[in-house]
Design an enzyme around this catalytic site. Structure first.
Site, PDB file in Angstrom:
ATOM      1  N   GLY A  32      31.069  36.050 -37.801  1.00 53.58           N
ATOM      2  CA  GLY A  32      31.182  35.561 -39.190  1.00 53.58           C
ATOM      3  C   GLY A  32      30.503  36.447 -40.213  1.00 53.58           C
ATOM      4  O   GLY A  32      30.586  36.169 -41.408  1.00 53.58           O
ATOM      5  N   ASP A  87      25.298  37.301 -28.671  1.00 54.16           N
ATOM      6  CA  ASP A  87      26.353  38.110 -28.054  1.00 54.16           C
ATOM      7  C   ASP A  87      27.236  37.141 -27.262  1.00 54.16           C
ATOM      8  O   ASP A  87      26.775  36.578 -26.258  1.00 54.16           O
ATOM      9  CB  ASP A  87      25.722  39.165 -27.145  1.00 54.16           C
ATOM     10  CG  ASP A  87      26.752  40.128 -26.584  1.00 54.16           C
ATOM     11  OD1 ASP A  87      27.923  39.730 -26.437  1.00 54.16           O
ATOM     12  OD2 ASP A  87      26.377  41.280 -26.297  1.00 54.16           O
ATOM     13  N   TYR A  90      50.728  39.642 -31.432  1.00 54.70           N
ATOM     14  CA  TYR A  90      51.332  40.297 -30.260  1.00 54.70           C
ATOM     15  C   TYR A  90      50.980  39.612 -28.936  1.00 54.70           C
ATOM     16  O   TYR A  90      51.082  40.230 -27.881  1.00 54.70           O
ATOM     17  CB  TYR A  90      51.023  41.800 -30.247  1.00 54.70           C
ATOM     18  CG  TYR A  90      49.578  42.235 -30.465  1.00 54.70           C
ATOM     19  CD1 TYR A  90      48.583  41.957 -29.527  1.00 54.70           C
ATOM     20  CD2 TYR A  90      49.218  42.975 -31.585  1.00 54.70           C
ATOM     21  CE1 TYR A  90      47.278  42.386 -29.714  1.00 54.70           C
ATOM     22  CE2 TYR A  90      47.913  43.404 -31.791  1.00 54.70           C
ATOM     23  CZ  TYR A  90      46.946  43.105 -30.852  1.00 54.70           C
ATOM     24  OH  TYR A  90      45.651  43.540 -31.032  1.00 54.70           O
TER      25      TYR A  90
HETATM   26  C1  HXC Z   1      38.665  54.385 -25.595  1.00 48.18           C
HETATM   27  C2  HXC Z   1      36.595  53.417 -25.769  1.00 48.18           C
HETATM   28  C3  HXC Z   1      36.684  53.416 -27.177  1.00 48.18           C
HETATM   29  C4  HXC Z   1      37.879  53.950 -27.762  1.00 48.18           C
HETATM   30  C5  HXC Z   1      34.777  52.583 -26.629  1.00 48.18           C
HETATM   31  N1  HXC Z   1      35.398  52.902 -25.483  1.00 48.18           N
HETATM   32  N2  HXC Z   1      35.547  52.875 -27.679  1.00 48.18           N
HETATM   33  N3  HXC Z   1      37.571  53.889 -24.993  1.00 48.18           N
HETATM   34  N4  HXC Z   1      38.823  54.425 -26.930  1.00 48.18           N
HETATM   35  N5  HXC Z   1      38.039  54.010 -29.076  1.00 48.18           N
HETATM   36  C6  HXC Z   1      34.867  52.761 -24.120  1.00 48.18           C
HETATM   37  C7  HXC Z   1      33.573  53.542 -23.947  1.00 48.18           C
HETATM   38  O1  HXC Z   1      33.824  54.895 -23.672  1.00 48.18           O
HETATM   39  C8  HXC Z   1      32.942  52.799 -22.774  1.00 48.18           C
HETATM   40  O2  HXC Z   1      33.513  53.172 -21.555  1.00 48.18           O
HETATM   41  C9  HXC Z   1      33.366  51.368 -23.001  1.00 48.18           C
HETATM   42  O3  HXC Z   1      34.515  51.401 -23.868  1.00 48.18           O
HETATM   43  C10 HXC Z   1      32.290  50.525 -23.685  1.00 48.18           C
HETATM   44  O4  HXC Z   1      31.911  51.208 -24.853  1.00 48.18           O
HETATM   45  P1  HXC Z   1      30.660  50.741 -25.715  1.00 48.18           P
HETATM   46  O5  HXC Z   1      30.612  51.575 -26.941  1.00 48.18           O
HETATM   47  O6  HXC Z   1      29.441  50.677 -24.844  1.00 48.18           O
HETATM   48  O7  HXC Z   1      31.088  49.232 -26.022  1.00 48.18           O
HETATM   49  P2  HXC Z   1      30.446  48.162 -26.964  1.00 48.18           P
HETATM   50  O8  HXC Z   1      29.158  48.640 -27.565  1.00 48.18           O
HETATM   51  O9  HXC Z   1      30.460  46.901 -26.204  1.00 48.18           O
HETATM   52  O10 HXC Z   1      31.494  48.106 -28.193  1.00 48.18           O
HETATM   53  C11 HXC Z   1      32.690  47.423 -28.079  1.00 48.18           C
HETATM   54  C12 HXC Z   1      33.828  48.120 -28.821  1.00 48.18           C
HETATM   55  C13 HXC Z   1      33.422  48.463 -30.282  1.00 48.18           C
HETATM   56  C14 HXC Z   1      35.021  47.202 -28.766  1.00 48.18           C
HETATM   57  C15 HXC Z   1      34.146  49.434 -28.076  1.00 48.18           C
HETATM   58  O11 HXC Z   1      34.500  49.099 -30.936  1.00 48.18           O
HETATM   59  C16 HXC Z   1      33.036  47.230 -31.061  1.00 48.18           C
HETATM   60  O12 HXC Z   1      31.857  46.823 -31.041  1.00 48.18           O
HETATM   61  N6  HXC Z   1      33.986  46.575 -31.777  1.00 48.18           N
HETATM   62  C17 HXC Z   1      33.746  45.339 -32.522  1.00 48.18           C
HETATM   63  C18 HXC Z   1      34.537  45.263 -33.779  1.00 48.18           C
HETATM   64  C19 HXC Z   1      36.022  45.522 -33.647  1.00 48.18           C
HETATM   65  O13 HXC Z   1      36.484  46.187 -32.711  1.00 48.18           O
HETATM   66  N7  HXC Z   1      36.797  45.053 -34.651  1.00 48.18           N
HETATM   67  C20 HXC Z   1      38.234  45.230 -34.697  1.00 48.18           C
HETATM   68  C21 HXC Z   1      38.904  43.952 -34.446  1.00 48.18           C
HETATM   69  S1  HXC Z   1      40.597  44.077 -34.927  1.00 48.18           S
HETATM   70  P3  HXC Z   1      32.860  54.328 -20.583  1.00 48.18           P
HETATM   71  O14 HXC Z   1      33.644  54.238 -19.331  1.00 48.18           O
HETATM   72  O15 HXC Z   1      33.066  55.623 -21.312  1.00 48.18           O
HETATM   73  O16 HXC Z   1      31.420  53.979 -20.414  1.00 48.18           O
HETATM   74  C22 HXC Z   1      41.528  43.169 -33.827  1.00 48.18           C
HETATM   75  C23 HXC Z   1      42.988  42.896 -34.029  1.00 48.18           C
HETATM   76  C24 HXC Z   1      43.642  43.675 -35.119  1.00 48.18           C
HETATM   77  O17 HXC Z   1      41.053  42.701 -32.888  1.00 48.18           O
HETATM   78  C25 HXC Z   1      45.133  43.529 -35.095  1.00 48.18           C
HETATM   79  C26 HXC Z   1      45.685  44.165 -36.342  1.00 48.18           C
HETATM   80  C27 HXC Z   1      47.144  43.965 -36.498  1.00 48.18           C
HETATM   81  P1  NAP Z   2      35.690  42.820 -37.653  1.00 48.69           P
HETATM   82  O1  NAP Z   2      35.184  42.721 -39.043  1.00 48.69           O
HETATM   83  O2  NAP Z   2      35.376  44.023 -36.868  1.00 48.69           O
HETATM   84  O3  NAP Z   2      35.171  41.526 -36.879  1.00 48.69           O
HETATM   85  C1  NAP Z   2      34.745  41.472 -35.563  1.00 48.69           C
HETATM   86  C2  NAP Z   2      33.447  40.699 -35.521  1.00 48.69           C
HETATM   87  O4  NAP Z   2      33.134  40.359 -34.168  1.00 48.69           O
HETATM   88  C3  NAP Z   2      32.263  41.477 -36.072  1.00 48.69           C
HETATM   89  O5  NAP Z   2      31.538  40.672 -36.995  1.00 48.69           O
HETATM   90  C4  NAP Z   2      31.402  41.766 -34.855  1.00 48.69           C
HETATM   91  O6  NAP Z   2      30.018  41.787 -35.184  1.00 48.69           O
HETATM   92  C5  NAP Z   2      31.754  40.569 -33.975  1.00 48.69           C
HETATM   93  N1  NAP Z   2      31.516  40.819 -32.557  1.00 48.69           N
HETATM   94  C6  NAP Z   2      32.009  41.819 -31.791  1.00 48.69           C
HETATM   95  N2  NAP Z   2      31.541  41.740 -30.551  1.00 48.69           N
HETATM   96  C7  NAP Z   2      30.743  40.655 -30.521  1.00 48.69           C
HETATM   97  C8  NAP Z   2      29.962  40.055 -29.496  1.00 48.69           C
HETATM   98  N3  NAP Z   2      29.926  40.559 -28.249  1.00 48.69           N
HETATM   99  N4  NAP Z   2      29.259  38.935 -29.789  1.00 48.69           N
HETATM  100  C9  NAP Z   2      29.282  38.420 -31.056  1.00 48.69           C
HETATM  101  N5  NAP Z   2      30.000  38.943 -32.046  1.00 48.69           N
HETATM  102  C10 NAP Z   2      30.723  40.054 -31.791  1.00 48.69           C
HETATM  103  O7  NAP Z   2      37.280  42.670 -37.619  1.00 48.69           O
HETATM  104  P2  NAP Z   2      38.276  41.622 -38.321  1.00 48.69           P
HETATM  105  O8  NAP Z   2      39.467  42.383 -38.727  1.00 48.69           O
HETATM  106  O9  NAP Z   2      37.560  40.793 -39.318  1.00 48.69           O
HETATM  107  O10 NAP Z   2      38.692  40.714 -37.074  1.00 48.69           O
HETATM  108  C11 NAP Z   2      38.329  39.334 -37.005  1.00 48.69           C
HETATM  109  C12 NAP Z   2      39.278  38.604 -36.084  1.00 48.69           C
HETATM  110  O11 NAP Z   2      40.605  38.635 -36.605  1.00 48.69           O
HETATM  111  C13 NAP Z   2      39.364  39.193 -34.680  1.00 48.69           C
HETATM  112  O12 NAP Z   2      39.515  38.144 -33.740  1.00 48.69           O
HETATM  113  C14 NAP Z   2      40.622  40.002 -34.737  1.00 48.69           C
HETATM  114  O13 NAP Z   2      41.181  40.187 -33.466  1.00 48.69           O
HETATM  115  C15 NAP Z   2      41.482  39.103 -35.609  1.00 48.69           C
HETATM  116  N6  NAP Z   2      42.618  39.782 -36.215  1.00 48.69           N
HETATM  117  C16 NAP Z   2      42.416  40.647 -37.242  1.00 48.69           C
HETATM  118  C17 NAP Z   2      43.507  41.227 -37.839  1.00 48.69           C
HETATM  119  C18 NAP Z   2      43.378  42.134 -39.025  1.00 48.69           C
HETATM  120  O14 NAP Z   2      44.412  42.591 -39.528  1.00 48.69           O
HETATM  121  N7  NAP Z   2      42.175  42.405 -39.511  1.00 48.69           N
HETATM  122  C19 NAP Z   2      44.793  40.958 -37.344  1.00 48.69           C
HETATM  123  C20 NAP Z   2      44.952  40.096 -36.281  1.00 48.69           C
HETATM  124  C21 NAP Z   2      43.842  39.490 -35.726  1.00 48.69           C
HETATM  125  P3  NAP Z   2      28.962  42.725 -34.392  1.00 48.69           P
HETATM  126  O15 NAP Z   2      29.621  44.042 -34.195  1.00 48.69           O
HETATM  127  O16 NAP Z   2      27.761  42.745 -35.290  1.00 48.69           O
HETATM  128  O17 NAP Z   2      28.685  41.999 -33.111  1.00 48.69           O
END
Ligand code: HXC
Ligand code: NAP
Length: 280
Positions: free
Chosen positions: A16, A62, A144
């Site tokens: 959030g 987490d 998707y």
């Molecule tokens: C390939 C990757 C990678 C990437 C990380 N990894 N990023 N592999 N491409 N871009 C691999 C690393 O090499 C590692 O594997 C493993 O994943 C874990 O990486 P960490 O960095 O230790 O992971 P962590 O700290 O847990 O971070 C998780 C994360 C990071 C998902 C990788 O991006 C994150 O914290 N994201 C949170 C926010 C987020 O993603 N928001 C977008 C949501 S949008 P190895 O083997 O090398 O150790 C969404 C829908 C959108 O969900 C739809 C739109 C239409």
């Molecule tokens: P975002 O800002 O990156 O949001 C992801 C959030 O999840 C961050 O606040 C992140 O905070 C938190 N998070 C990640 N790992 C976590 C963990 N292990 N424990 C607790 N919190 C964690 O992306 P967003 O676009 O707003 O996405 C929000 C939601 O909408 C997601 O479910 C995404 O799949 C969905 N969605 C987004 C889109 C789009 O177009 N933006 C489209 C379809 C669906 P920390 O990194 O601080 O933990």
């Protein structure tokens, strides 16, 4: 005038502190709710709480960790005396060619999205059943989940799992008055998503051209749908997966277009550059 009223409802929003989670939090507050937000980064949560006011309770949690989830939800109930709804919004995602994914990379996404949603739902569901309280789980999935999606396979697999969890729990817990729904957003530009999913400006332009309504979604549109579903206006809606995407999904899964616009080596280089940029 019919208004969405969430007065005194206690709502938990995972993730959030940023993006769509923050937008939903702000809408819920405007409708009168108290909102507990979690994420892994304390400063991000505190900034959102500072801007939104005392009705927002920040807590570092987490969702991958059961103990952390138990502590978070126990803290919410101790602080505000009850829990009305959980919004499973926290997620992780990135673009990658699936043949290059390491096992840890796959698990990183599945653990946040699918296991995290299970942890939250399991704690809240047991709490509501024990206390004979009609709670609500709202899962944020993607469009998707039925089709799969190229280059975001772990997210597609995990979100499809969350969709299955939504439908399973909706039926199983209906007899307790617990509602379980999902929203499937289309494209809503956020820093978190766009920094990981748009390889460059040109590809973003091609992506945007796919939007049937000629535009992306607006945060307030998603906030209004989520608030409506959590309100007393929607007591008979459960087991629903509601897209809010301006019909984008009818063009095909979000990132399939990439396979048409560049060769694989170019895509892999672009994905690697995104990975390096997000690690900095
Ligand atoms: C390939 C990757 C990678 C990437 C990380 N990894 N990023 N592999 N491409 N871009 C691999 C690393 O090499 C590692 O594997 C493993 O994943 C874990 O990486 P960490 O960095 O230790 O992971 P962590 O700290 O847990 O971070 C998780 C994360 C990071 C998902 C990788 O991006 C994150 O914290 N994201 C949170 C926010 C987020 O993603 N928001 C977008 C949501 S949008 P190895 O083997 O090398 O150790 C969404 C829908 C959108 O969900 C739809 C739109 C239409
Ligand atoms: P975002 O800002 O990156 O949001 C992801 C959030 O999840 C961050 O606040 C992140 O905070 C938190 N998070 C990640 N790992 C976590 C963990 N292990 N424990 C607790 N919190 C964690 O992306 P967003 O676009 O707003 O996405 C929000 C939601 O909408 C997601 O479910 C995404 O799949 C969905 N969605 C987004 C889109 C789009 O177009 N933006 C489209 C379809 C669906 P920390 O990194 O601080 O933990």
């Amino acid at each position: 005038m019919l208004k969405i009223d969430l007065t005194d409802k206690v709502i938990v929003v995972t993730g959030g502190g940023t993006g769509l989670g923050r937008a939903m939090t702000e809408t819920f507050i405007r409708c009168g709710a108290k909102v507990a937000i979690c994420g892994r980064r304390q400063h991000v949560l505190e900034e959102t709480a500072r801007v939104s006011g005392p009705q927002v309770l920040p807590f570092v949690c987490d969702v991958r960790d059961w103990e952390s989830v138990s502590q978070f939800l126990s803290h919410v109930v101790r602080t505000w005396g009850k829990l009305d709804a959980v919004v499973n919004n926290a997620a992780g995602n990135f673009l990658a060619a699936s043949e290059t994914l390491s096992p840890r990379a796959f698990r990183a996404i599945v653990d946040i999205v699918l296991v995290g949603s299970f942890h939250m739902s399991r704690w809240a569901g047991a709490y509501w059943i024990e206390n004979k309280f009609p709670g609500h789980i709202l899962n944020i999935v993607t469009t998707y989940t039925d089709t799969g999606c190229a280059f975001v396979m772990p997210s597609a697999a995990a979100k499809a799992g969350v969709q299955a969890m939504t439908l399973s729990l909706a039926y199983e817990w209906a007899m307790y008055g617990i509602r379980v729904n999902a929203i499937a957003p289309g494209s809503f530009p956020t820093e978190g998503a766009w920094s990981r999913l748009m390889p460059d400006a040109q590809m973003e332009q091609l992506y945007r051209q796919r939007m049937p309504m000629g535009r992306y979604g607006r945060y307030e549109e998603l906030g209004a749908l989520a608030a409506f579903l959590l309100s007393d206006l929607a007591p008979y809606i459960t087991g629903a997966v509601i897209p809010i995407d301006g019909a984008e999904r009818l063009q095909g899964a979000s990132f399939n277009y990439l396979a048409q616009v560049a060769d694989r080596e170019t895509l892999k280089k672009a994905f690697q550059a995104l990975k390096e940029a997000s690690a900095r």
